[in-house]
Motif scaffolding. Structure first.
Motif, PDB file in Angstrom:
ATOM      1  N   VAL A   6       0.826  -1.195   0.000  1.00  0.00           N
ATOM      2  CA  VAL A   6       0.000   0.000   0.000  1.00  0.00           C
ATOM      3  C   VAL A   6       0.865   1.250   0.000  1.00  0.00           C
ATOM      4  O   VAL A   6       0.487   2.279  -0.521  1.00  0.00           O
ATOM      5  CB  VAL A   6      -0.962   0.017   1.196  1.00  0.00           C
ATOM      6  N   GLU A  64      -3.326  -5.434   5.731  1.00  0.00           N
ATOM      7  CA  GLU A  64      -2.874  -4.812   4.499  1.00  0.00           C
ATOM      8  C   GLU A  64      -1.620  -5.457   3.918  1.00  0.00           C
ATOM      9  O   GLU A  64      -1.078  -4.991   2.935  1.00  0.00           O
ATOM     10  CB  GLU A  64      -2.614  -3.313   4.729  1.00  0.00           C
ATOM     11  N   TYR A  65      -1.129  -6.485   4.569  1.00  0.00           N
ATOM     12  CA  TYR A  65       0.062  -7.147   4.035  1.00  0.00           C
ATOM     13  C   TYR A  65      -0.338  -8.251   3.083  1.00  0.00           C
ATOM     14  O   TYR A  65      -1.369  -8.884   3.231  1.00  0.00           O
ATOM     15  CB  TYR A  65       0.900  -7.724   5.178  1.00  0.00           C
ATOM     16  N   SER A  66       0.506  -8.485   2.113  1.00  0.00           N
ATOM     17  CA  SER A  66       0.273  -9.636   1.254  1.00  0.00           C
ATOM     18  C   SER A  66       1.630 -10.141   0.795  1.00  0.00           C
ATOM     19  O   SER A  66       2.663  -9.496   1.011  1.00  0.00           O
ATOM     20  CB  SER A  66      -0.589  -9.246   0.057  1.00  0.00           C
TER      21      SER A  66
END
Lengths: 156, 359, 285, 122
Positions: C59, C200-202
């Protein structure tokens, strides 16, 4: 680089109820519970598009959720697979004639595996997920080879 | 005043399997207001009655919701039968009660599991759903479908259950009942569960009545209102009384549902004991002319089916008022002032069925 | 010096393997407790390797930097511990790691991450007093803050500090991210804030988080081991027993709110930890 | 108010064999009368009257009398079983097994040939 692809062993699921009657929906949940326990295949219901590999959609697409479905698909990182479960997700099912139903999920995003039934049995959903794993692996290999994800063809 | 933030909740959210969107206006972790937006699951089902044959419509009515599917088709059929002035066989009425109560148990177990999941009690969720599967097996054996029964039709039911199968059903239900008690004890007594349920989302009796709550939400606030008292189908021949709890909090609503599971087991036993022999469906002649207002009790509360026929095979108007729709105003009320971690629990305690509410 | 380096190196290599295996065992055991079969033992490794291969999405630029910092500080903290370093430094390095994680979550724009970060900080407030009490207690008994010295303490730490040990087990639940205290980022995503800090991490960011968590778990079990260091074999058994006890507790409790968490852990720290220290001081004199 | 109330249940579950049906490895026979999939069991008896197609609430069945074709679109079928009930020749059956998942969309088609024998004279 790790030679083996692990997508097949660790498919994380995102479930979205487009406009299903809950029938297929609760069968998807039933898959996660002791009797069917898809965690055997490493499946986790992530509930977060950013973490998921497989988008499992139940229910038809309608005017309101069309954008949501597109959005979820876009938020998922490649490689990703879409499984549509149940007659409504496949074609609109019993609601296909309704004024508010656009039709199956493949009207909006590309669908890789179709799971028929109304409501689909958990066994059928497991079949679908197992088929999706093969597709996922293929897409992962493709991605690795080309370095870029295959462009999702715009559905007609 | 602390800074207000808006936390979007849904339409895709892990604790809500169904798509509803709530904008939670927060002050820190406290909810000031919950603003719902709906329509993600609207299928325009009532309008379809104008295009579909009134007999075919029973299948569509069944798919208003896949959890209380049987009672939806039953309610629709009752309304049509009333318009047609069709007397359906007594055995069919008893079978409808048996299936109706089975779907109530299945719905309540499902709900208990989801609630456990909402307060982060994974294993309780898993065990509740394990039990629910046993019931689904019984449902599949008697009706042919696991969640969509597909047995109700205008004029009766589509298949009979023979005496032997009914005996098997009773035996299996006795086992299941013992297992359910084990789970119920956890919900009723476990300290960490109580901490998440008692005193949360209190809906006082007057508020519940004023905002038009129905079903376990209303009964959890101490109002003994249950549409099964109308004596539709075979409920007039059975002996029972509505379950109520006084506290009006999440725990009370939970207890109501647990006691209703026990009650449903009892009702099935009574119905099996009293079921008469005979045919299970009556021949349907003519087309509906006139209007009717059928009221039934679903696992989630009172549901109303309005049908208006004009003598053709297409209905002129079909309208459903589902319990979740009635329970949304009380829900928004009790969401005000709660804490963020309590939101899923409170949302779940009205047992929301969004696909019912939006049809 | 040599053994210290060896300890740190051993930690860097062995801990993730051990941690991953423990996580796999955790998942199988949890499944069995729930009447299910559960995933294969190596499932956590499959998950991480898959995440590593997955196309990442960030992000903003800082997000993965903070995750990397979290990872690094966990590594440093553990390396200090297994090199026999200063216990206080270990605890503070771990705290900094936690802060990095929270900052990573703060750097995004998602309200779920923000709530997750807030809760992570609240959790740190909840367990930090007990961690410090533990360090103080160990100092009082072993007359040193150095893990290397404490490991060779003549008095069995667990016998001198039973209250502190129990209090530590209490807050360990938070650090292992287990029910009833898995507020900020649950293993099971069915939570009102989705996955909290990792929402929000991937891809690789998430993989790093998982591996760091394995490291962290081994380090925490190292603390448990330290209580039993008078008999190293017994220490390992105790650490494993504690881990599986935590898994059991995870399955036997609902998730509590942050208020209850802070209250309960502080009460535990005060009752078990402080009273233990007072009693120890009184009798040791 | 009690702690660890579920522990007995947990311990029992851990001691017992898991309740899981290991699906693809271990297949369960669905109960008799379960609605799994509609199939054309006896194509030779079908007279292509088209009643099944007319009664189908989702128009999943298409019958072409001239070409003697019976088609089912599994994407649409809702397994209500209406077609099976109305079939005058009992050509259709509701099988207990569910239909398989598929990757490519297709319509299942049955074409009758050779011609059915004329009915026996009374």
């Amino acid at each position: 680089m790790i030679p083996m692809a692990f997508f097949k062993k660790s498919p994380w699921l995102l479930h979205y109820d487009a406009s299903s009657c809950n029938g297929c929906d609760i069968e998807v949940l039933a898959c996660l519970t002791p009797i069917y326990d898809v965690e055997r295949f490493g499946v986790i219901n992530t509930g977060n598009p950013k973490h998921a590999d497989i988008l499992l959609i139940t229910g038809a697409v309608n005017a309101q959720n069309e954008e949501v479905v597109r959005n979820l698909y876009a938020q998922m990182a490649d490689p990703k697979v879409v499984v549509a479960a149940g007659a409504c997700a496949l074609s609109g099912g019993v609601f296909q004639d309704s004024y508010n139903v656009l039709g199956g999920v493949d009207r909006v995003i590309p669908v890789d595996v179709y799971v028929p039934g109304c409501a689909t049995r958990p066994e059928a959903i497991i079949d679908g997920v197992v088929q999706a794993l093969a597709v996922l692996e293929r897409k992962a290999a493709e991605m690795k080879r080309r370095g870029a994800p295959e462009q999702p063809e715009k559905p007609a | 005043m602390s800074r207000r933030t808006i936390i979007p909740f849904g339409p895709q959210h892990p604790v809500l399997p169904e798509p509803i969107h709530l904008d939670l206006v927060m002050e820190d972790e406290k909810v000031v207001e919950a603003i719902p937006s709906i329509g993600f699951i609207h299928r325009g089902l009532e309008k379809m009655a104008e295009k579909k044959d009134f007999q075919e419509m029973a299948y569509i009515a069944e798919r208003i919701c896949g959890i209380c599917s049987f009672i939806h088709s039953m309610g629709y059929c009752q309304a049509i039968e009333a318009v047609l002035r069709l007397e359906i066989p007594r055995r069919a009425e008893f079978l409808r009660v048996i299936w109706g109560e089975m779907s109530r148990i299945h719905s309540h177990l499902l709900w208990l599991g989801l609630t456990a999941d909402a307060f982060g009690f994974e294993s309780l969720f898993m065990h509740t759903w394990r039990l629910r599967e046993k019931l689904l097996d019984l449902i599949e054996e008697t009706s042919g479908g696991r969640v969509i029964f597909g047995v109700c039709k205008v004029g009766g039911v589509r298949r009979d259950v023979d005496a032997e199968a009914l005996d098997r059903l009773l035996a299996a239900l006795a086992d299941l009942e013992a297992d359910c008690r084990e789970i119920a004890a956890v919900f009723a007594r476990d300290a960490s569960v109580q901490r998440r349920l008692s005193g949360i989302g209190v809906l006082p009796k007057e508020e519940a009545l004023r905002l038009g709550a129905v079903g376990p939400t209303l009964r959890g606030s101490g109002v003994p209102s249950d549409s099964r008292r109308l004596g539709y189908a075979a409920y007039d021949a059975l002996d029972w009384a509505p379950v109520t709890e006084e506290a009006g909090d999440c725990r009370a609503r939970c207890l109501v549902r647990m006691r209703e599971i026990a009650q449903s087991f009892d009702l099935i036993r009574q119905a099996v004991a009293k079921i008469p022999e005979g045919p299970v469906s009556a021949k349907v002649v003519g087309a509906p002319r006139g209007e009717y207002f059928a009221r039934l009790e679903q696992p989630r509360g009172e549901v109303v089916y309005y049908v208006k026929g004009n003598g053709t095979k297409h209905l002129e108007r079909f309208r459903v008022r589902t319990p979740t729709f009635a329970n949304l105003p009380p829900l928004l009320k009790i969401l005000q002032g709660c804490e963020l971690p309590d939101v899923p629990i409170i949302v779940l305690t009205i047992d929301p069925c969004i696909s019912c509410a939006e049809r | 010096m040599k053994t210290a380096l060896l300890g740190a190196l051993l930690w860097l290599v062995v801990a993730p393997i051990l941690g991953g295996l423990l996580a796999g065992a955790d998942r199988i055991l949890s499944a069995r407790l729930q009447g299910r079969v559960g995933p294969p033992l190596l499932q956590p490794f499959y998950d991480v390797l898959k995440l590593w291969d997955k196309r990442g999405g960030v992000v903003n630029r800082f997000q993965n930097f903070y995750m990397l910092a979290f990872f690094a500080f966990v590594l440093v903290s553990g390396a200090l511990f297994f090199a026999g370093g200063d216990l206080l430094l270990v605890i503070f390095a771990l705290t900094v790691a936690g802060v990095m994680l929270a900052l990573g979550a703060w750097s995004t724009n998602s309200p779920y991450s923000h709530v997750g970060a807030e809760r992570e900080l609240l959790q740190m407030m909840a367990y930090e007093p007990m961690f410090l009490l533990m360090a103080v207690g160990m100092y009082l008994v072993g007359r040193s803050f150095h893990v290397g010295v404490l490991a060779r303490a003549e008095v069995p730490l667990v016998l001198a500090l039973p209250g502190v040990f129990l209090g530590f087990l209490f807050v360990l639940t938070i650090k292992l991210r287990k029910s009833p205290f898995d507020l900020s980022a649950s293993h099971h995503a069915h939570q009102e804030i989705v996955r909290g800090i990792t929402t929000e991490y991937s891809g690789r960011g998430l993989a790093l988080f998982e591996v760091a968590h394995w490291y962290e778990n081994v380090l925490l079990l190292g603390f448990v081991w330290l209580f039993f260091s008078f008999n190293p074999a017994l220490g390992i058994v105790a650490a494993l027993v504690v881990y599986f006890l935590e898994v059991f507790v995870d399955n036997a409790y609902a998730r509590l709110t942050w208020r209850t968490t802070v209250r309960a852990t502080w009460a535990a720290a005060a009752l078990l930890g402080v009273s233990n220290l007072i009693l120890f001081q009184y009798f040791a004199r | 108010m009690a702690h660890l109330t579920i522990s007995k249940l947990l311990a029992k579950s851990a001691a017992k064999k898991p309740a899981t049906r290991r699906y693809p490895a271990e297949k369960r026979t669905p109960p008799k009368g379960a609605r799994g999939r509609v199939t054309m069991k006896q194509l030779e008896t079908c007279v292509f009257c088209g009643v099944c197609g007319k009664k189908c609430p989702t128009r999943a069945i298409a019958v072409k009398r001239a070409e003697k074709t019976w088609e089912i679109d599994r994407l649409k079928c809702i397994l209500c079983g209406e077609c099976v009930e109305v079939c005058p020749k009992d050509s259709l059956t509701m099988e207990e097994e569910h239909a398989a998942a598929f990757v490519a969309k297709r319509i299942e088609s049955h074409v009758q040939r050779p011609q059915p024998a004329p009915p026996d004279p009374p």
